[in-house]
Design a protein around this motif. Structure first.
Motif, short mmCIF file in Angstrom:
data_model
loop_
_atom_site.label_atom_id
_atom_site.label_comp_id
_atom_site.label_asym_id
_atom_site.label_seq_id
_atom_site.Cartn_x
_atom_site.Cartn_y
_atom_site.Cartn_z
N SER A 21 -49.32 -30.05 25.39
CA SER A 21 -49.47 -28.62 25.16
C SER A 21 -48.27 -27.87 25.70
CB SER A 21 -50.74 -28.12 25.84
OG SER A 21 -50.58 -28.14 27.24
N ALA A 22 -48.20 -26.58 25.40
CA ALA A 22 -47.09 -25.75 25.86
C ALA A 22 -47.11 -25.61 27.37
CB ALA A 22 -47.17 -24.38 25.20
N GLN A 23 -48.26 -25.87 28.03
CA GLN A 23 -48.36 -25.74 29.48
C GLN A 23 -47.97 -27.04 30.18
OE1 GLN A 23 -50.88 -24.66 27.41
NE2 GLN A 23 -50.26 -22.53 27.53
N ASN A 24 -47.30 -27.96 29.49
CA ASN A 24 -46.89 -29.21 30.12
C ASN A 24 -48.07 -29.99 30.66
OD1 ASN A 24 -44.25 -29.74 29.71
ND2 ASN A 24 -43.53 -29.14 31.73
N SER A 25 -49.10 -30.13 29.86
CA SER A 25 -50.25 -30.95 30.23
C SER A 25 -50.41 -32.06 29.20
CB SER A 25 -51.53 -30.10 30.32
OG SER A 25 -51.84 -29.56 29.06
N LEU A 26 -50.97 -33.15 29.65
CA LEU A 26 -51.06 -34.34 28.80
C LEU A 26 -52.37 -35.06 29.05
CD1 LEU A 26 -49.69 -36.45 26.91
CD2 LEU A 26 -48.70 -37.46 28.95
N ARG A 27 -53.15 -35.23 27.98
CA ARG A 27 -54.36 -36.05 28.04
C ARG A 27 -53.96 -37.47 27.67
NH1 ARG A 27 -59.49 -34.34 27.84
NH2 ARG A 27 -60.00 -35.94 26.29
N ARG A 210 -48.90 -39.21 40.01
CA ARG A 210 -48.71 -38.47 38.76
C ARG A 210 -47.27 -38.56 38.29
NH1 ARG A 210 -46.41 -34.04 37.54
NH2 ARG A 210 -46.04 -33.56 39.73
N MET A 211 -46.32 -38.40 39.21
CA MET A 211 -44.91 -38.49 38.83
C MET A 211 -44.56 -39.90 38.37
SD MET A 211 -42.82 -36.01 41.47
CE MET A 211 -43.42 -36.78 42.96
N LEU A 213 -46.58 -41.95 36.91
CA LEU A 213 -47.15 -42.09 35.57
C LEU A 213 -46.33 -41.29 34.56
CD1 LEU A 213 -49.44 -43.60 34.26
CD2 LEU A 213 -50.93 -41.65 34.67
N CYS A 214 -45.78 -40.15 34.98
CA CYS A 214 -44.91 -39.37 34.10
C CYS A 214 -43.68 -40.19 33.72
CB CYS A 214 -44.47 -38.08 34.80
SG CYS A 214 -45.73 -36.79 34.85
N GLN A 215 -43.16 -40.95 34.66
CA GLN A 215 -42.02 -41.81 34.35
C GLN A 215 -42.38 -42.83 33.28
OE1 GLN A 215 -41.04 -43.15 38.42
NE2 GLN A 215 -39.01 -42.31 38.05
N ILE A 216 -43.58 -43.40 33.39
CA ILE A 216 -43.99 -44.42 32.43
C ILE A 216 -44.20 -43.83 31.04
CG2 ILE A 216 -45.93 -45.91 31.80
CD1 ILE A 216 -46.12 -46.82 34.60
N PHE A 221 -41.46 -34.40 35.01
CA PHE A 221 -42.12 -34.64 36.29
C PHE A 221 -43.13 -33.55 36.64
CE2 PHE A 221 -38.32 -37.34 37.23
CZ PHE A 221 -39.03 -38.51 37.34
N ASP A 222 -43.03 -32.38 36.00
CA ASP A 222 -43.99 -31.31 36.29
C ASP A 222 -45.17 -31.32 35.32
OD1 ASP A 222 -42.60 -30.58 34.05
OD2 ASP A 222 -42.24 -28.51 34.67
N THR A 223 -45.27 -32.37 34.51
CA THR A 223 -46.39 -32.46 33.55
C THR A 223 -47.69 -32.79 34.28
OG1 THR A 223 -44.90 -33.24 31.81
CG2 THR A 223 -47.24 -33.65 31.49
N ASP A 224 -48.73 -32.05 33.93
CA ASP A 224 -50.06 -32.31 34.49
C ASP A 224 -50.76 -33.34 33.60
OD1 ASP A 224 -52.38 -32.16 35.98
OD2 ASP A 224 -53.17 -30.49 34.80
N ILE A 225 -51.09 -34.49 34.15
CA ILE A 225 -51.69 -35.57 33.37
C ILE A 225 -53.19 -35.62 33.63
CG2 ILE A 225 -51.79 -38.06 33.05
CD1 ILE A 225 -48.87 -38.24 33.61
N GLU A 226 -53.94 -35.63 32.56
CA GLU A 226 -55.40 -35.81 32.64
C GLU A 226 -55.74 -37.20 32.12
OE1 GLU A 226 -59.59 -34.08 30.78
OE2 GLU A 226 -57.69 -33.04 30.34
N ALA A 227 -56.15 -38.08 33.03
CA ALA A 227 -56.54 -39.43 32.63
C ALA A 227 -57.91 -39.39 31.95
CB ALA A 227 -56.56 -40.35 33.83
#
Length: 438
Positions: A21-27, A210-211, A213-216, A221-227
């Motif tokens: 999304s535009a808010q740097n979030s990732l499911r 989180r960081m 996992l962002c690398q993977i 690095f500022d992406t919010d990841i939702e597992a």
């Protein structure tokens, strides 16, 4: 903090088919994490390049059976002219052009052996690619489950902190009513401080995970990841594979032995004769002869230009006769290298078998730890419920309630660790058995 190893050094990957999304979030699901890790891993790309190189090597080796055709062209301008017994040879702008063909007929088996070695190299490159692919999948799974584990611990401590905040407010009211002591309030405040400290540590760890996992997954690095795959389904393990024959490491060792046998044949080929056929055609021109000849008693000058073609066919045989034992020493050296390869296969096969047995045991122990953790959590929850009721009825001191809450926290933490570590153990077992795929 969890006993699970936090994966720090991971590979950047490309985005494909994932909603950002535009808010740097990732499911992110486990399947998507694996897919993205595979698509970007630099090590996997290098392994793929090595496989393509091995395929080209095989084609190069096959081309050795075929004749080689070369062309040549030469131009020359020579000064001064050459005097040959009164005849002047002039080569000012002489040229030559031609074609040559070389066809090996018998090389002592070098070409055939070279093709076998190239084919072994191609198969070995495919095994290395598969081995690297498994490493990437294991790394992705480890990072994903570790991130889930630390995230669950953050939520658990936040719940614990809320419980202590509620108890603090209740104790303040009881203190004002003369039903609690200052010591009770100080104990609760100390516990709240301890929980805040633990929560801050776990939150820092969660941010690090989180960081990683962002690398993977190749995110910023500022992406919010939702597992997404937070529901862990654990069933009793059975039907384990106890053979290591499917492991790419074993296949690589076997191919090393096979290559050693071919190297002995290659060394022996140095002692055999070689037969080759060569054919060539050269066309030359602009070579002039100037001289004087006698005609009816008169010396008459003349000039002649040479322009013609020459063909050549040749069959050559090369027989090694005496090289001071050099080739025999090469054969002995190749045999020693083969023996080393066989020893490596024996040794590493045993080590890989031990690794597989340990991986199987880890899965079995991990399942039993989950059962123990479940039982411990049920007991801790019941104990906490009883202590809350007793404390509310003034039938138990505050210390008993605080101890019950601490026991619940530890039991919940054990449960989180046991479940997520079991999932990592599963992946490690699949890799150790050589059947990890995606």
């Amino acid at each position: 903090m969890s006993k699970i190893n936090i994966v720090v050094f991971c590979c950047l990957v490309l985005f494909s088919g994932i909603n950002v999304s535009a808010q740097n979030s990732l499911r992110l699901s486990l399947s998507e994490c694996r897919k993205m890790a595979l698509s970007h891993s630099e090590e996997l790309q290098k392994a793929d390049n090595a496989l393509k190189q091995a395929e080209l090597d095989k084609k190069i080796a096959t081309a050795a059976y075929l004749p080689k055709i070369d062309g040549m062209a030469t131009g020359a301008y020579m000064l001064p002219d050459m005097d040959m017994l009164g005849i002047e040879l002039r080569m000012r702008g002489m040229y030559m052009a031609g074609l040559s063909l070389v066809q090996p007929i018998y090389t002592g088996g070098k070409i055939r052996t070279g093709n076998k070695l190239a084919n072994i190299g191609k198969e070995a490159a495919a095994d290395r690619y598969r081995m690297t692919r498994m490493d990437v999948l294991l790394e992705a799974d480890n990072a994903y489950w570790t991130y889930i584990a630390v995230g669950r611990k953050v939520k658990m401590l936040e719940t614990y902190q809320t419980q202590m905040d509620t108890l603090h407010r209740q104790t303040e009211v009881a203190l004002n009513a003369g039903m609690a002591t200052e010591n009770d309030l100080l104990r609760i405040e100390a516990k709240r401080t301890e929980i805040s400290y633990q929560l801050q540590k776990v939150q820092n760890g969660a941010d690090l995970c989180r960081m990683s996992l962002c690398q993977i997954v190749g995110a910023d690095f500022d992406t919010d990841i939702e597992a997404v795959d937070t529901t862990l389904i654990v069933s009793e393990p059975d039907n384990f594979v106890s053979e290591i024959s499917s492991r790419p490491e074993v296949k690589l060792l076997e191919k090393q032995v096979a290559a050693g046998k071919e190297q002995i044949k290659m060394a022996r080929a140095e002692m055999l004769p070689t037969v080759g056929f060569t054919a060539s055609y050269i066309y030359y021109g602009n070579v002039k002869l100037n001289g004087v000849t006698e005609y009816n008693g008169t010396m008459i000058p003349y000039s002649q230009e040479l322009r013609d073609g020459i063909g050549l066919a040749m069959l050559s045989v090369k027989i090694p006769i005496f090289h001071w034992g050099e080739n025999l020493k090469k054969v002995r050296k190749a045999k020693l290298e083969l023996h080393n390869a066989e020893l490596d296969l024996q040794k590493n096969s045993r080590l890989l078998s031990i690794e597989l047995q340990q991986a199987i045991r880890n899965v079995q122990d991990g399942y039993r730890l989950i059962q123990t953790a479940e039982k411990g959590l049920m007991q801790a929850e019941e104990n906490l419920r009883v202590m809350r009721n007793r404390y509310a009825a003034s039938m138990a001191p505050l210390t008993d309630l605080l101890d019950a809450q601490s026991q619940w926290q530890q039991a919940e933490s054990n449960m989180i660790e046991a479940q997520t570590q079991y999932k990592i153990y599963e992946t490690e077992y699949l890799k150790a058995a050589g059947i990890l795929d995606f």
